[in-house]
Design a protein around this motif. Structure first.
Motif, PDB file in Angstrom:
ATOM      1  N   TYR A  87       0.831  -1.208   0.000  1.00 32.52           N
ATOM      2  CA  TYR A  87       0.000   0.000   0.000  1.00 32.52           C
ATOM      3  C   TYR A  87       0.869   1.264   0.000  1.00 32.52           C
ATOM      4  CZ  TYR A  87      -4.213  -2.743   1.016  1.00 32.52           C
ATOM      5  OH  TYR A  87      -5.272  -3.617   0.944  1.00 32.52           O
ATOM      6  N   SER A  88       1.941   1.246   0.787  1.00 38.51           N
ATOM      7  CA  SER A  88       2.825   2.410   0.865  1.00 38.51           C
ATOM      8  C   SER A  88       3.502   2.673  -0.475  1.00 38.51           C
ATOM      9  CB  SER A  88       3.878   2.203   1.958  1.00 38.51           C
ATOM     10  OG  SER A  88       3.276   2.027   3.221  1.00 38.51           O
ATOM     11  N   MET A 117      -4.439   5.826   1.162  1.00 37.75           N
ATOM     12  CA  MET A 117      -4.397   6.207   2.582  1.00 37.75           C
ATOM     13  C   MET A 117      -5.522   5.515   3.349  1.00 37.75           C
ATOM     14  SD  MET A 117      -3.356  10.226   2.867  1.00 37.75           S
ATOM     15  CE  MET A 117      -3.613  10.882   1.239  1.00 37.75           C
ATOM     16  N   THR A 118      -6.671   5.390   2.707  1.00 35.28           N
ATOM     17  CA  THR A 118      -7.790   4.664   3.322  1.00 35.28           C
ATOM     18  C   THR A 118      -7.445   3.191   3.494  1.00 35.28           C
ATOM     19  OG1 THR A 118      -9.293   6.201   2.202  1.00 35.28           O
ATOM     20  CG2 THR A 118     -10.256   4.229   3.157  1.00 35.28           C
ATOM     21  N   CYS A 119      -6.843   2.597   2.476  1.00 31.24           N
ATOM     22  CA  CYS A 119      -6.442   1.184   2.568  1.00 31.24           C
ATOM     23  C   CYS A 119      -5.427   0.962   3.683  1.00 31.24           C
ATOM     24  CB  CYS A 119      -5.860   0.719   1.234  1.00 31.24           C
ATOM     25  SG  CYS A 119      -7.051   0.598  -0.103  1.00 31.24           S
ATOM     26  N   LEU A 120      -4.499   1.905   3.836  1.00 31.96           N
ATOM     27  CA  LEU A 120      -3.516   1.784   4.922  1.00 31.96           C
ATOM     28  C   LEU A 120      -4.180   1.843   6.290  1.00 31.96           C
ATOM     29  CD1 LEU A 120      -0.478   3.914   3.657  1.00 31.96           C
ATOM     30  CD2 LEU A 120      -0.404   1.529   4.413  1.00 31.96           C
ATOM     31  N   SER A 167       1.769   7.138  -6.544  1.00 34.65           N
ATOM     32  CA  SER A 167       0.720   8.109  -6.904  1.00 34.65           C
ATOM     33  C   SER A 167       1.162   9.532  -6.589  1.00 34.65           C
ATOM     34  CB  SER A 167      -0.584   7.783  -6.171  1.00 34.65           C
ATOM     35  OG  SER A 167      -0.469   8.030  -4.785  1.00 34.65           O
ATOM     36  N   ASP A 168       1.878   9.725  -5.475  1.00 35.08           N
ATOM     37  CA  ASP A 168       2.389  11.060  -5.141  1.00 35.08           C
ATOM     38  C   ASP A 168       3.441  11.524  -6.147  1.00 35.08           C
ATOM     39  OD1 ASP A 168       0.769  11.493  -2.962  1.00 35.08           O
ATOM     40  OD2 ASP A 168       2.201  10.715  -1.502  1.00 35.08           O
ATOM     41  N   ILE A 181      -6.468  -5.846  -4.565  1.00 42.17           N
ATOM     42  CA  ILE A 181      -7.086  -4.638  -4.013  1.00 42.17           C
ATOM     43  C   ILE A 181      -6.448  -3.390  -4.617  1.00 42.17           C
ATOM     44  CG2 ILE A 181      -7.409  -3.284  -1.904  1.00 42.17           C
ATOM     45  CD1 ILE A 181      -7.619  -5.923  -0.365  1.00 42.17           C
ATOM     46  N   CYS A 182      -5.126  -3.389  -4.755  1.00 43.26           N
ATOM     47  CA  CYS A 182      -4.431  -2.234  -5.340  1.00 43.26           C
ATOM     48  C   CYS A 182      -4.847  -2.016  -6.797  1.00 43.26           C
ATOM     49  CB  CYS A 182      -2.920  -2.427  -5.252  1.00 43.26           C
ATOM     50  SG  CYS A 182      -2.268  -2.374  -3.568  1.00 43.26           S
TER      51      CYS A 182
END
Length: 407
Positions: free
Chosen positions: A85-86, A138-141, A92-93, A167-168
């Motif tokens: 997730y990170s 961020m929600t997934c994290l 994305s950033d 999921i990603c």
């Protein structure tokens, strides 16, 4: 009398017949972007402040997230759900910051887009895809951390790497589906003053049911994530606090307090960055459903959008600072790079000094450069000078770009 009556009849018959109910004259719609001429009156100061702000976000966000990706990359061999997730959040950033240079040029030219409709749509799509991809990851994290601490056994299958990969992929597809309708909308608009705007709200005013579309986007893109994040992190903080009270060793170590502090910081950054833009958008769309806002209201909304979008985009710049305080690996890597630069500078300074000059004289007092305290103080001073010089160089470089473009 008869002749007078006949003349009167003929005089009245020659006059045009008028209706007893006069036809009302149509009034112009004041909220139309073509008739409202005050939408971009703030461009004289926005063409300096906004490029400068976005240049800082671009430099800090790109360097910080690139370093975060460099830290995460070795951990991909022993990948877990949090790492995956990170990594997607960092990507994305980075993609978001790479879309900023064209926006910087656009703002520096005074809201003028000379690159055509197609490129405007592509940059707009990249801009919004990576903004809301970051929100969803961020929600997934937050859900991942919640499951790991609160429900580690019941929902452990959702933290398996094989499932997290799906999921990603699902997150990227969901965001793509949410933003693809932008391609069917006109994103550029020639303004009366001769400049062409790109990705501005007044360009979407003519789209049918735009208010319903944007209200739905606010609930899906912000409402659901913010409720999920705050709920998961609130329960997580309560769980950590209860476990710290139950275990005195954990309470003394301060790990729970640090974890709670990081969670509160992440939640605060998310709410402060994303809430003003979406609340502002929601309240105007609700007003638009009730009545037609006039030109003054549309202008105020347009100006507020520029400021709230800047605040929302600040999130990609603040994420690396959260990584620094929350992730030991990230902090260790940053300090290691700084120490490496300092040691190279120090060793080069020693090599260029005369042979046998292990002592230096300041104000008539001899100082041993090979002592531990002196080396540490010199390293600290060199680090401070390097950081100050880097920031100064970035600021000068940014101002130079803005001045060159606006000239």
């Amino acid at each position: 009398m008869a002749t007078g009556s006949m003349m009167e009849v003929m005089r009245t018959s020659n006059q045009p017949a008028t209706s007893s109910h006069p036809t009302p004259t149509p009034t112009p719609t004041h909220n139309d972007s073509n008739t409202c001429t005050t939408l971009y009156d703030h461009k004289e100061y926005a063409r300096v402040l906004m490029p400068l702000f976005y240049c800082i976000i671009f430099c800090v966000g790109l360097l910080g997230n690139a370093l975060a990706l460099h830290v995460i990359r070795p951990n991909l061999k022993k990948m877990n759900s949090t790492t995956l997730y990170s990594a997607n959040l960092v990507i994305s950033d980075i993609l978001f910051t790479l879309s900023l240079p064209l926006r910087i040029i656009y703002y520096a030219l005074g809201f003028h887009w000379p690159l055509g409709e197609t490129l405007c749509k592509i940059t707009g799509l990249i801009f919004y895809i990576n903004t809301y991809a970051g929100v969803n990851f961020m929600t997934c994290l937050s859900v991942d951390r919640f499951i790991a601490v609160v429900l580690p056994l019941r929902f452990a299958r959702f933290r398996k790497v094989s499932n997290v990969r799906y999921i990603c992929v699902g997150v990227w597809l969901l965001v793509l589906m949410q933003t693809l309708p932008l391609l069917s909308m006109p994103m550029t608009n020639p303004e009366p003053d001769g400049f062409i705007t790109c990705m501005e709200y007044p360009n979407f005013e003519k789209v049918p049911n735009i208010a319903y579309m944007l209200i739905g986007a606010v609930f899906l893109g912000f409402g659901v994530p913010v409720v999920t994040i705050l709920l998961c992190y609130s329960i997580l903080c309560c769980k950590l606090r209860l476990s710290a009270k139950a275990n005195h060793l954990t309470d003394k170590s301060g790990r729970s307090r640090k974890a709670i502090g990081v969670i509160c910081c992440v939640s605060l950054v998310f709410v402060v960055c994303f809430s003003p833009y979406h609340i502002n958008l929601l309240q105007y769309m609700i007003r638009k459903l009730i009545y037609e806002p006039d030109c003054a209201e549309l202008t105020a909304f347009q100006i507020s959008l520029h400021f709230t979008v800047c605040l929302m985009n600040l999130n990609s710049c603040l994420d690396p600072f959260i990584y620094f305080f929350a992730c030991k690996g990230y902090k260790r890597k940053v300090l290691k790079i700084l120490k490496r630069q300092v040691s190279v500078s120090f060793s080069s300074a020693v090599r260029t000094s005369p042979e046998g000059s292990s002592r230096d004289v300041v104000d008539g007092k001899k100082i041993h450069l090979n002592s531990t305290s002196s080396v540490r103080s010199l390293e600290q001073v060199t680090t401070e000078y390097r950081i100050t010089g880097l920031v100064f160089y970035c600021v000068i470089f940014t101002i130079g770009i803005v001045v060159k473009v606006t000239a």
